[in-house]
Structure formats: C-alpha cells, structure tokens
Design an enzyme around this catalytic site. Structure first.
Site, PDB file in Angstrom:
ATOM      1  N   GLU A 324       0.856  -1.201   0.000  1.00 25.30           N
ATOM      2  CA  GLU A 324       0.000   0.000   0.000  1.00 25.30           C
ATOM      3  C   GLU A 324       0.885   1.241   0.000  1.00 25.30           C
ATOM      4  O   GLU A 324       0.722   2.144   0.833  1.00 25.30           O
ATOM      5  CB  GLU A 324      -0.908  -0.005   1.234  1.00 25.30           C
ATOM      6  N   CYS A 420     -10.444   0.454   7.596  1.00 21.00           N
ATOM      7  CA  CYS A 420      -9.861   1.727   8.036  1.00 21.00           C
ATOM      8  C   CYS A 420     -10.469   2.937   7.326  1.00 21.00           C
ATOM      9  O   CYS A 420     -10.616   4.007   7.932  1.00 21.00           O
ATOM     10  CB  CYS A 420      -8.352   1.703   7.805  1.00 21.00           C
TER      11      CYS A 420
END
Ligand code: FUB
Ligand code: ZN
Length: 659
Positions: A324, A420
């Site tokens: 990521e 998230c």
C-alpha cells in the site's frame, strides 16, 4: 506554547450551508454515522463483519468469545467516535450522544488497571503486549483513542474518554522513551505522534509533546528497534507470512533513516503521511520554541516529493498495492493504482498542517484537490458503500480476472474486513468545517470556498463571515462581513492555483490583485464594517490537463478538470471500450448540472472520436489505418463515478495529436 499564531475556528462556530462540503457533512450526520454504527455491530446484511464493538464487550467482561478482525480493529470504533464528536459539536443530539456515551462506558471498562487498552491483546494474547511494535498496531490504536477522546471532550465537555486516553498515554509514557529501563521503541504504524500533540494541546502537559517528538526522533536509528524486538521474540512475526518482517524493508515503515534525513516519500502511504503530519506539528513547536527550522525543512522536502512527483491528479497517493505504498517519482499507473482513501485523507492532514505553518495556497490547493477527488471518491452518494482503493481507470472484467488487479473493485463495498477507510472519511467530513479558515488578530485566511457562516473574535471584536456560493460547481463566491463594530483586519483570500484569472471586488468595486498577493492569497486590508461584501470570481473553464512527461502512463493523454474537480468517463454514459476514445486538444466542453444523477453534480458534455471497429474480421492485428467517427461524450466528476450502473471508467483519455 503556541504552535503558530494561527488559530482554527472551533467547529461549533462554523455553520455549513448547502454546498457540496455541507451536504457531505450532513450525509455523515444523517446517514453515515448510523450506518457505520450498524456495521461496527455486524448489523449490515451481506457486509464484511466488523465485531469491533463486540471485541470491546468481550474485553470489558460483558460478553464471552474470541477476538475477531484485524489486530487494529479497535481503531474503527475510535474513528467513528471521533466523527460523532465533531458532529455533536455542530449538531448536539441526545440520542447520538447517549449512544456514544454507551460506547465510551464500554471502552472504559475494557481498560486494564494499569491503563493499557487494546482488545486484541487483552482478549487474545495478554502476555504479548508491546512485544511486536512493528506489526501489532498497539500505539496506532492508542493514537486513534486519543484523537477521539480529545474531540469528544472538546465537543461535549465530558472527560470520561479523555481520562481513559490520559491513563493510557501515561502508561505509554512510562513504558517508552530514552530513559534506562524503558523500551526504546516506536510504532510500526505512525498515528500516535500526531495524537499526542493534540493531547498536549488540550491538556497543556508538555510530556505528551515530548513523547510525540521522541517517537519521531527514535525512528530509523541504529540499531533498529524492529530488528531487536524480532530477535527478542525468537524471530517470529504476527502474520503467518511475516516470519521475517524486518526483511520487508525499513522503508515500509519509514524507519530506513532518521526522519529528519528523509527526503522522498517511501513505503506505506498512510503511515508516511501520518508521520509527516506529526512532523509538521513538531515543526511548529520547534520553530516557536528553539527556532529550530530543521523540522520544517524536512517537511518541505517530503511535501515537494509527495505532491510534485508521487501524487495522482486526484490527490490520491501510494500507487502500489504491494505494501500500500509509495514507489518512486512519476510512477503513477492508473488501472492498478492503490491510492487508498485513507492515504488521500492523510494527505489532507499533512497539507492542513503545512498550511498552518506557512499559509500558502499551494497547501490549500493540494488539500482541496484531495478532498474533492481522491477522498470523496471513497464514499457513495448515499453514504452506504465505500472504496478503499481509488484507481483512475477501471475495466471490470480485468478486476475479476487478473491477479494484479484483484485489489481494484468496480463497485463500492458495504464494509471491509480491514475497514480503516470508511470511518476515516466520516471523521474528516464531520470536521470539514474546521478546514475552511485560519486566523489571528490581523488576518482571516479563507482556504476553502463553500457556503457557510463562521464566527471569529478579532482583537476582542465579534466578526462573522458568510460565504454564499455554489462552489465547486459555480464560479462566484460572495463573502458578507457582519460585525457590530468597525474592525480592522486583512481578509486573505486564496486564489486557487487551478484558476488563471481570479478577480476580486469589494462592495462592488474591482480591486487590482497585483501587489496585494502573497503566497497565493489576495490580502485585502481594510477597516471592515457591517454589511461589507467581497466578491470573488473564479472562472472555471474546462481544462485539458497534461501530466509531466516523466509520467509514463499518461503520455499522450489528457484529463478533464473544471475548477478543483477532476472528471472521468464512465461506460454508462459513453459505452464500452473507453480506451478507443480520442479527444481533440481543441474539443470544447459545456458544463451543466446533471438532471438524472444520484447527487447534485456538474457534468461535462463534448465530442470525441471513437475508433471505428467495422472492417475487422477475427484477425488480432492488421496494418494500421485511421478510421474514426465523431461521438458525443459525457464526463462526470471522478469522485462520483460508480454511483449508477457498474462499468468501465477512465480519467486519462487519449489525445488526438497533430504535428
Ligand atoms: O494498518 C492500519 C490501516 O489498515 C492502514 O492505515 C491501512 O493502509 C490499512 O492497511
Ligand atoms: Zn484505509
């Protein structure tokens, strides 16, 4: 000590109107918060399970069972609570506050007698607390708890969650630091640093600021703490595949060198940008205190790298699904983009803090770019489904059939196993009113244009500004000043970088901007009296944007942008095979409100050329011939894509190049 002499306007003093930001803020209050509470309680049919609240029940001794979810599942509830706090600040509502209070009771009960608080370790591995900082997110969750607690205290005046957070912060302060007997560790996922700064600001306890600074300064020093703790654990990792987590590379954690020596963004994007945000906070205090400019200098370098070399046109950042992460300069592929919603949100946080250090339109420009594009794309128009990954080109079949596209979803999801992003979006848009202005006794900076009324105290005098505008769709912004007494201050109006011909008038008379512009803000210095009005014209022609030649993916392509909003083409308007559309550099577009769209958006209408497919047999290749037909196209705001039928989407379009 003050970080800078610029203040933000408390949320309760900003009343948002019916503009795009105001409507999203209202959506959070009315739809998103109730929806997310259900998601956190596993009450959304067909959605990935969260169990975040259940984990707290178990840790509090109110239920029996096993811990469920990610090791950082607690943070989802904390982010939701933070969003609730911001909402209560502007719209007190008993039912919502009671619900939040019940969650806070639960959190308090889950706290251990020594102040420790983390449901994963309390339920599943109590003996392993603080043994794997690199992977296990204890300090990250603590940071989100602290942020929620500060926001809840500021909104409601209630101390319970703040006391919980203070007890945990004190426990952490006892455990970590350079003193003998303490662990010289730092978090694998940055977040606590910026939270500790907020805790310092609300409590006045300098040790929280010192601890934040310690976590930053310790990072990246030899010997590496993550290696030491790994050896101490007997070379084991948390994830089945992570037996050798130090091998993942210290860059992943931005722990490859001391933070002040870092010059380019590397590794996990959210970690990086939360860290840069905390560095900007510390930079403010360092400047105010010791006059130490090294923190600001480091922030500037990182800012330059992120925003000039590694940012998508949407404000998305972190292009690589693996880790990521940021990769390297100009490496911004469209269809495999990661561009996590949280990373764009974290960029807003960084930009916002840089703006407070040095009011300059370039920071607000990036903040606005991310907000209206790469952040907002993370949420559907009804607030009930979300993107985690925000690519700039999508071909649905490719997403399901190619391994290297499996992270890309062509439709927003109801929830995620790793959730998230949705509550992060909620807390940002719940607090969006606080990003519009910055001020001190001499100046009010207007950073964002959106309809609202805000109240200030300038040199002891009450001043209110009312913005009336249809921005970002409409070009005019009218700002009315109300003040019972004549008040002298400078109104600093951001002249957006995307606008080539901004014009300003005061009480109907145009003013010359040359000579009164500083760092991208027009400074209008006057004795303001009640009823004075300022008008800002921000012409928004449709711009055909090009990418830096280093950006391989977008050579020979253009993206459509109007004002701060980036556009895309969708299959639902333009048919399949969007890759066969070519735009002329001279193409003209009209901008109009869509009458059949789920939200109120301006769409662009124009013409393109489409490769004619007739004449092809079943050959795969043949000699080149140019056969195209003229077709009408419609572009919609990128953030609003995937709100109708699933299908292809594309931001960067091939351009018809001529000699
Ligand atoms: O690790 C916590 C959060 O989950 C990160 O910020 C996101 O990138 C996701 O990995
Ligand atoms: Zn996220």
């Amino acid at each position: 000590m003050l970080k800078t002499n610029l203040k933000t306007v408390p949320l309760k003093d900003v009343r948002l109107g019916n503009g795009l930001l105001g409507r999203k803020n209202e959506l959070i209050r009315k739809e998103v918060l109730p929806y997310q509470w259900k998601a956190l309680n596993n009450e959304i049919p067909g959605a990935d399970q969260s169990s975040a609240v259940e984990n707290f029940r178990i840790a509090a001794g109110e239920a029996r069972g096993k811990f469920t979810g990610m090791v950082f599942q607690d943070s989802d509830l904390y982010k939701w609570l933070e969003a609730v706090a911001y909402t209560l600040a502007t719209h007190p509502e008993k039912e919502l506050e009671d619900l939040a209070d019940s969650a806070i009771d639960l959190i308090e009960k889950a706290q251990q007698p020594d102040g420790y608080l983390n449901t994963y370790f309390t339920i599943a591995e109590p003996e392993k607390r603080w043994t794997n900082l690199a992977e296990c997110h204890e300090l990250y969750c603590a940071g989100h708890l602290i942020e929620a607690a500060v926001a809840y205290y500021q909104a409601t005046g209630k101390r319970k969650l703040l006391d919980v957070a203070v007890r945990f912060a004190d426990h952490i302060d006892d455990k970590f630091g350079p003193d003998p007997g303490k662990l010289r560790g730092y978090p694998g996922h940055q977040e606590i640093e910026l939270a500790l700064v907020k805790l310092y600001e609300v409590t006045g306890e300098e040790r929280y600021l010192r601890l934040a600074r310690y976590f930053l300064e310790e990072r990246g020093r030899e010997p590496h703490y993550f290696d030491l703790e790994w050896e101490k654990r007997g070379r084991t990792g948390f994830w089945p595949s992570s037996g050798t987590e130090p091998d993942r590379g210290k860059e992943y954690f931005q722990a490859h060198k001391p933070v002040l020596d870092q010059e380019a963004a590397v590794g996990h994007a959210v970690r990086a940008l939360y860290m840069y945000s905390a560095m900007a906070d510390v930079a403010g205090y360092a400047l105010a205190g010791a006059g130490d400019g090294s923190w600001l200098a480091a922030c500037r370098k990182l800012w330059e790298n992120v925003t000039k070399k590694q940012m998508y046109i949407t404000g998305g950042v972190g292009s690589d699904v693996y880790s990521e992460a940021f990769t390297f300069d100009y490496d911004l592929p469209d269809d495999t983009a990661y561009a996590e919603t949280c990373a764009a949100i974290a960029l807003v946080f960084f930009a916002w803090r840089m703006l407070q250090l040095q009011p300059a339109a370039e920071y607000a420009d990036v903040m606005e770019r991310a907000l209206y594009n790469g952040v907002l794309s993370g949420m559907a128009e009804d607030g009930k489904s979300f993107f985690y990954v925000n690519p700039l080109a999508v071909h649905p079949e490719t997403c399901t059939r190619r391994y290297d596209h499996r992270h890309v979803k062509p439709v927003r999801q109801k929830w995620f196993g790793c959730a998230c992003c949705p509550p992060n979006l909620a807390r940002l848009f719940a607090s969006i009113g606080s990003y519009i202005y910055l001020y001190n006794n001499e100046r009010i900076y207007v950073n964002l244009y959106t309809s609202n009324t805000a109240r200030f105290r300038i040199n002891g005098r009450e001043v209110a500004l009312t913005q009336e505008t249809g921005y970002p769709w409409e070009e005019k912004v009218r700002i009315a000043i109300s003040s019972p007494e004549t008040t002298s201050f400078t109104l600093a109006l951001r002249l957006p970088g995307w606008c080539r011909r901004s014009a300003v008038s005061v009480n109907g008379e145009g003013i010359t901007l040359a000579g009164i512009t500083e760092n991208g803000y027009a400074l209008i210095d006057r004795e303001w009296k009640d009823g004075d009005t300022v008008e800002l014209a921000l012409p928004m022609p449709v711009e055909k944007m090009a990418a830096h030649p280093g950006l391989r993916e977008n050579a020979g392509k253009i993206a459509l942008q109007r004002g701060p909003v980036v556009y895309c083409l969708e299959e639902v308007d333009n048919g399949k095979d969007l890759h066969n559309l070519v735009i002329s550099p001279e193409a003209e577009f009209t901008a109009e409100f869509a009458d059949d769209f789920p939200g109120r958006v301006v769409v662009l209408k124009g013409e393109a050329f489409r490769t004619v497919e007739t004449g092809w047999g079943n050959e795969l290749y043949r000699p080149f011939s140019l056969r195209r037909e003229r077709v009408k196209i419609t572009a919609v705001p990128y953030y609003a894509w995937a709100n109708r039928r699933p299908g292809e989407m594309r931001v960067w379009l091939r351009v018809l190049e001529r000699e």
